[in-house]
Design an enzyme around this catalytic site. Structure first.
Site, PDB file in Angstrom:
ATOM      1  N   LYS A   3      29.235  52.067  29.895  1.00 14.19           N
ATOM      2  CA  LYS A   3      29.495  50.950  28.981  1.00 14.19           C
ATOM      3  C   LYS A   3      28.223  50.124  28.851  1.00 14.19           C
ATOM      4  CE  LYS A   3      33.429  47.865  28.271  1.00 14.19           C
ATOM      5  NZ  LYS A   3      34.523  47.186  28.983  1.00 14.19           N
TER       6      LYS A   3
HETATM    7  C1  E4P Z   1      37.205  45.836  27.185  1.00 12.89           C
HETATM    8  O1  E4P Z   1      36.458  46.742  27.337  1.00 12.89           O
HETATM    9  C2  E4P Z   1      36.880  44.470  27.548  1.00 12.89           C
HETATM   10  O2  E4P Z   1      36.318  44.497  28.805  1.00 12.89           O
HETATM   11  C3  E4P Z   1      38.090  43.591  27.571  1.00 12.89           C
HETATM   12  O3  E4P Z   1      39.072  44.116  26.720  1.00 12.89           O
HETATM   13  C4  E4P Z   1      37.816  42.145  27.330  1.00 12.89           C
HETATM   14  O4  E4P Z   1      39.049  41.457  27.253  1.00 12.89           O
HETATM   15  P1  E4P Z   1      39.188  39.851  27.378  1.00 12.89           P
HETATM   16  O5  E4P Z   1      38.688  39.255  26.121  1.00 12.89           O
HETATM   17  O6  E4P Z   1      40.657  39.638  27.563  1.00 12.89           O
HETATM   18  O7  E4P Z   1      38.358  39.461  28.571  1.00 12.89           O
END
Ligand code: E4P
Length: 227
Positions: free
Chosen positions: A97
């Site tokens: 990522k």
């Molecule tokens: C996904 O890859 C993200 O890490 C995540 O969905 C972020 O979500 P949040 O906005 O609830 O922190």
């Protein structure tokens, strides 16, 4: 709602957590296709230090069959390449990522050329999704909930990215992220997101309807009365 023709059998369900119990619960349900994590989610579980972080990713891979996103911390090209290669070497299910920044795009191109799969995170515009796809990202993660939190309809972004990717047959998969509730999941399916990564509560919320509970109670009561 758009009218795209999807080339996969259904939208994939990922769980957005580093909590092993929740990952196991979703896996046991039989509908889980993968996991996304981020540094905040790892910190929430108290996972820190290089060795522990890496072991945690391996533990997650051993629970699920699908892709597991593991995020780099570096923000420079060399650092992202070093970290990403080490993460990818941990397990074949690992997807690296990478944040949507200039060096991140260079790193995604580098990883793509080497056959290392990537998830470009922190996507908030169609332009960002376009350049990530050009660089060869396996997934892009548009953050729906955080857009909604800022008075911008996150679902419009999903529809826009779907249109652009279909126009040019980009292979990059739209991984709808920052999902807060069940209707986000349903709307993602309507708009043709390839994947929705969700908290366990939102996945389980899909099961709920009061008429189901009332209907089942009546069926069981009638069965008992008829014995
Ligand atoms: C996904 O890859 C993200 O890490 C995540 O969905 C972020 O979500 P949040 O906005 O609830 O922190």
């Amino acid at each position: 709602m758009n009218t795209f023709v999807q080339n996969q059998t259904s939208m994939k369900f990922f769980i957005d957590t580093a909590n092993l119990d929740q990952i196991k619960e979703a896996q046991d349900l039989g509908v889980l296709d993968g996991v996304t994590t981020n540094p905040s989610l790892m910190a929430k579980e108290g996972i820190h230090g290089d060795a522990r972080v890496k072991q945690h990713y391996i533990d997650i891979c051993n629970i699920v069959d699908g892709d597991v996103s593991a995020e780099v911390i570096s923000t420079d090209f060399a650092g992202m390449v070093r970290e990403g290669e080490a993460l990818a070497a941990l397990h074949p299910q690992i997807v690296v990522k990478v944040p949507m920044i200039k060096d991140g795009i260079k790193a995604i191109k580098y990883f793509s050329d080497k056959g290392i799969r990537t998830n470009c995170t922190l996507i908030f515009s169609a332009g960002q999704a376009l350049i990530a796809a050009k660089a060869g990202a396996t997934y892009v993660s548009p953050f729906l909930g955080r857009l909604d939190d800022n008075s911008t309809d996150g679902m419009d972004l999903i529809a826009q990215i779907r249109l652009i990717y279909d126009n040019y047959m980009f292979d990059t998969q739209i991984l709808a992220a920052s999902i807060r509730h069940t209707m986000h999941i349903v709307r993602c399916a309507e708009e043709g997101a390839d994947v929705a990564t969700c908290p366990l509560s939102a996945i389980l919320g899909l099961l709920n309807h009061p008429l189901t509970d009332i209907g089942l109670a009546k069926f069981l009561a009638d069965f008992e009365a008829n014995k």
